[in-house]
Design an enzyme around this catalytic site. Structure first.
Site, PDB file in Angstrom:
ATOM      1  N   SER A 287       0.845  -1.188   0.000  1.00  0.00           N
ATOM      2  CA  SER A 287       0.000   0.000   0.000  1.00  0.00           C
ATOM      3  C   SER A 287       0.880   1.237   0.000  1.00  0.00           C
ATOM      4  O   SER A 287       1.650   1.469   0.939  1.00  0.00           O
ATOM      5  CB  SER A 287      -0.905   0.012   1.229  1.00  0.00           C
ATOM      6  OG  SER A 287      -1.512   1.277   1.328  1.00  0.00           O
TER       7      SER A 287
ATOM      8  N   HIS B 100      -0.960  -0.963  -4.434  1.00  0.00           N
ATOM      9  CA  HIS B 100      -2.282  -0.670  -3.880  1.00  0.00           C
ATOM     10  C   HIS B 100      -2.347   0.824  -3.575  1.00  0.00           C
ATOM     11  O   HIS B 100      -1.533   1.354  -2.830  1.00  0.00           O
ATOM     12  CB  HIS B 100      -2.431  -1.500  -2.601  1.00  0.00           C
ATOM     13  CG  HIS B 100      -3.761  -1.398  -1.953  1.00  0.00           C
ATOM     14  ND1 HIS B 100      -4.812  -2.222  -2.271  1.00  0.00           N
ATOM     15  CD2 HIS B 100      -4.216  -0.586  -0.974  1.00  0.00           C
ATOM     16  CE1 HIS B 100      -5.859  -1.922  -1.531  1.00  0.00           C
ATOM     17  NE2 HIS B 100      -5.530  -0.928  -0.736  1.00  0.00           N
TER      18      HIS B 100
ATOM     19  N   ASP C 209      -4.671   3.783  -2.101  1.00  0.00           N
ATOM     20  CA  ASP C 209      -5.857   4.083  -1.295  1.00  0.00           C
ATOM     21  C   ASP C 209      -6.367   5.485  -1.601  1.00  0.00           C
ATOM     22  O   ASP C 209      -5.651   6.471  -1.403  1.00  0.00           O
ATOM     23  CB  ASP C 209      -5.511   3.985   0.195  1.00  0.00           C
ATOM     24  CG  ASP C 209      -5.272   2.548   0.613  1.00  0.00           C
ATOM     25  OD1 ASP C 209      -6.157   1.714   0.368  1.00  0.00           O
ATOM     26  OD2 ASP C 209      -4.201   2.266   1.186  1.00  0.00           O
TER      27      ASP C 209
ATOM     28  N   MET D  87      -9.207   8.177  -0.615  1.00  0.00           N
ATOM     29  CA  MET D  87     -10.177   8.485   0.451  1.00  0.00           C
ATOM     30  C   MET D  87     -10.758   9.878   0.246  1.00  0.00           C
ATOM     31  O   MET D  87     -10.043  10.788  -0.193  1.00  0.00           O
ATOM     32  CB  MET D  87      -9.485   8.414   1.810  1.00  0.00           C
ATOM     33  CG  MET D  87      -8.739   7.101   2.056  1.00  0.00           C
ATOM     34  SD  MET D  87      -8.096   7.007   3.722  1.00  0.00           S
ATOM     35  CE  MET D  87      -7.097   5.505   3.610  1.00  0.00           C
TER      36      MET D  87
ATOM     37  N   HIS E 267      -7.976   1.406  -4.667  1.00  0.00           N
ATOM     38  CA  HIS E 267      -8.968   1.056  -3.642  1.00  0.00           C
ATOM     39  C   HIS E 267      -9.725   2.327  -3.277  1.00  0.00           C
ATOM     40  O   HIS E 267      -9.215   3.189  -2.564  1.00  0.00           O
ATOM     41  CB  HIS E 267      -8.223   0.466  -2.416  1.00  0.00           C
ATOM     42  CG  HIS E 267      -9.106   0.164  -1.251  1.00  0.00           C
ATOM     43  ND1 HIS E 267      -8.607  -0.089   0.017  1.00  0.00           N
ATOM     44  CD2 HIS E 267     -10.450   0.048  -1.143  1.00  0.00           C
ATOM     45  CE1 HIS E 267      -9.597  -0.335   0.840  1.00  0.00           C
ATOM     46  NE2 HIS E 267     -10.737  -0.247   0.174  1.00  0.00           N
TER      47      HIS E 267
ATOM     48  N   MET F 165     -12.188   4.444  -1.355  1.00  0.00           N
ATOM     49  CA  MET F 165     -12.975   4.553  -0.115  1.00  0.00           C
ATOM     50  C   MET F 165     -13.710   5.884  -0.185  1.00  0.00           C
ATOM     51  O   MET F 165     -13.416   6.838   0.546  1.00  0.00           O
ATOM     52  CB  MET F 165     -12.033   4.476   1.098  1.00  0.00           C
ATOM     53  CG  MET F 165     -11.542   3.060   1.358  1.00  0.00           C
ATOM     54  SD  MET F 165     -10.052   3.009   2.360  1.00  0.00           S
ATOM     55  CE  MET F 165      -8.841   3.204   1.068  1.00  0.00           C
TER      56      MET F 165
ATOM     57  N   MET G 152     -11.792  -6.095   4.302  1.00  0.00           N
ATOM     58  CA  MET G 152     -11.032  -5.205   5.180  1.00  0.00           C
ATOM     59  C   MET G 152     -10.786  -5.901   6.522  1.00  0.00           C
ATOM     60  O   MET G 152     -11.710  -6.450   7.122  1.00  0.00           O
ATOM     61  CB  MET G 152     -11.796  -3.898   5.419  1.00  0.00           C
ATOM     62  CG  MET G 152     -11.924  -2.985   4.219  1.00  0.00           C
ATOM     63  SD  MET G 152     -10.360  -2.515   3.447  1.00  0.00           S
ATOM     64  CE  MET G 152      -9.495  -1.681   4.787  1.00  0.00           C
TER      65      MET G 152
ATOM     66  N   ASP H 219      -6.788  -6.565   3.592  1.00  0.00           N
ATOM     67  CA  ASP H 219      -6.186  -5.226   3.664  1.00  0.00           C
ATOM     68  C   ASP H 219      -6.348  -4.669   5.080  1.00  0.00           C
ATOM     69  O   ASP H 219      -7.467  -4.471   5.545  1.00  0.00           O
ATOM     70  CB  ASP H 219      -6.908  -4.328   2.642  1.00  0.00           C
ATOM     71  CG  ASP H 219      -6.336  -2.923   2.572  1.00  0.00           C
ATOM     72  OD1 ASP H 219      -5.285  -2.656   3.186  1.00  0.00           O
ATOM     73  OD2 ASP H 219      -6.960  -2.087   1.891  1.00  0.00           O
TER      74      ASP H 219
HETATM   75  C1  DX5 Z   1      -6.753   1.400   5.132  1.00  0.00           C
HETATM   76  C2  DX5 Z   1      -6.197   1.116   3.768  1.00  0.00           C
HETATM   77  C3  DX5 Z   1      -5.069   0.174   3.727  1.00  0.00           C
HETATM   78  C4  DX5 Z   1      -3.840   0.593   4.488  1.00  0.00           C
HETATM   79  C5  DX5 Z   1      -3.154  -0.646   4.953  1.00  0.00           C
HETATM   80  O1  DX5 Z   1      -7.952   2.079   5.016  1.00  0.00           O
HETATM   81  O2  DX5 Z   1      -7.200   0.584   2.932  1.00  0.00           O
HETATM   82  O3  DX5 Z   1      -4.713  -0.166   2.396  1.00  0.00           O
HETATM   83  O4  DX5 Z   1      -2.945   1.356   3.727  1.00  0.00           O
HETATM   84  O5  DX5 Z   1      -2.107  -0.262   5.730  1.00  0.00           O
HETATM   85  P1  DX5 Z   1      -1.518  -1.142   6.907  1.00  0.00           P
HETATM   86  O6  DX5 Z   1      -0.908  -2.352   6.297  1.00  0.00           O
HETATM   87  O7  DX5 Z   1      -0.535  -0.223   7.541  1.00  0.00           O
HETATM   88  O8  DX5 Z   1      -2.674  -1.502   7.834  1.00  0.00           O
HETATM   89 ZN    ZN Z   2      -6.566  -0.213   0.966  1.00  0.00          ZN
END
Ligand code: DX5
Ligand code: ZN
Length: 236
Positions: free
Chosen positions: A11, A36, A38, A40, A69, A71, A140, A194
């Site tokens: 990530s 990956h 993220d 948001m 990903h 969110m 998740m 994840d």
């Molecule tokens: C959280 C993200 C993850 C996050 C995982 O909302 O979707 O992808 O980056 O990070 P770690 O491995 O640090 O939990």
């Molecule tokens: Zn993620």
């Protein structure tokens, strides 16, 4: 249980945001299977991260697949910008839209992989009916929003149920349902986890049936990224 090679998807949320392109190159050289990313929106989750322009910059720096990903609410509206930016797979949240089926179908029609993600509180009873409509599920294992959180071990049961359902019903890679006959070599369905993934939790998830591991904080805190990715891949 059917196993397949474990894929590691670091990530980029835990990378140095001042040098995203270099970080993407570093991940590729270290043997990551995909990156990956993220995304948001500050509404679906209480945090803000990256948009299509940053994805595009990462895309120019690397040749490995980018898995975005989302969110965010209204994921449908952002499919095209993220595909133009270079996404190879778009995963959005079941809880973020009323139009789950249309959104999955549209992503696939655009020619890339579609994934569906589920928050920890969403039960397996909401998951199984979508397995054949997408290329992967993302379960998740923390509450989405931040890296570096602790793994929720209660999620192992959900992983187990998902893998058992796929195996029992012949659901294979890409959501293809096989007729009940032996000898087919289509790989098993992609179940991704994840949140809070380290060597120990990776092993538990793989034993439960996951085959793609997203990891941020753990990987980026290791001295040697290549060795860290390799040991996560061989966590069993
Ligand atoms: C959280 C993200 C993850 C996050 C995982 O909302 O979707 O992808 O980056 O990070 P770690 O491995 O640090 O939990
Ligand atoms: Zn993620």
């Amino acid at each position: 249980m059917t196993q397949k090679p474990i894929k590691i998807e670091p990530s980029i949320l835990s990378a140095d945001f001042g040098h995203l392109a270099d970080e993407a190159k570093r991940l590729e050289q270290a043997g990551a299977d995909a990156i990956h990313i993220d995304v948001m929106d500050g509404h679906f989750v209480p945090n803000l991260t990256l948009g299509p322009r940053a994805v595009s910059a990462i895309n120019r720096a690397t040749t490995i697949p980018l898995d975005v990903h989302l969110m965010i609410y209204n994921p449908f509206d952002f499919i095209e910008p993220f595909i133009e930016a270079g996404a190879d797979c778009i995963t959005f949240h079941f809880e973020a839209t009323e139009d789950v089926e249309d959104t999955l179908a549209y992503i696939r029609r655009c020619g890339i992989r579609a994934g569906l993600s589920f928050r920890p509180e969403t039960s397996f009873s909401m998951i199984y009916k979508f397995l054949t409509l997408c290329d992967q599920v993302l379960l998740m294992t923390v509450n989405p929003g931040f890296g570096g959180q602790e793994f929720l071990s209660k999620m192992l049961e959900k992983i187990r149920l998902t893998r058992e359902f796929c195996d029992k019903n012949g659901i294979r890679q890409g959501g293809v349902v096989l007729p009940k006959k032996p000898g087919s070599n289509l790989p098993p369905y992609d179940i991704k986890v994840d949140g809070g993934i380290n060597l120990e939790t990776a092993r538990l998830c793989v034993e439960a049936g996951a085959n793609i591991l997203v990891s941020g904080n753990y990987l980026f805190s290791q001295k040697d990224l290549k060795i860290a990715i390799e040991s996560l891949r061989n966590c069993l």
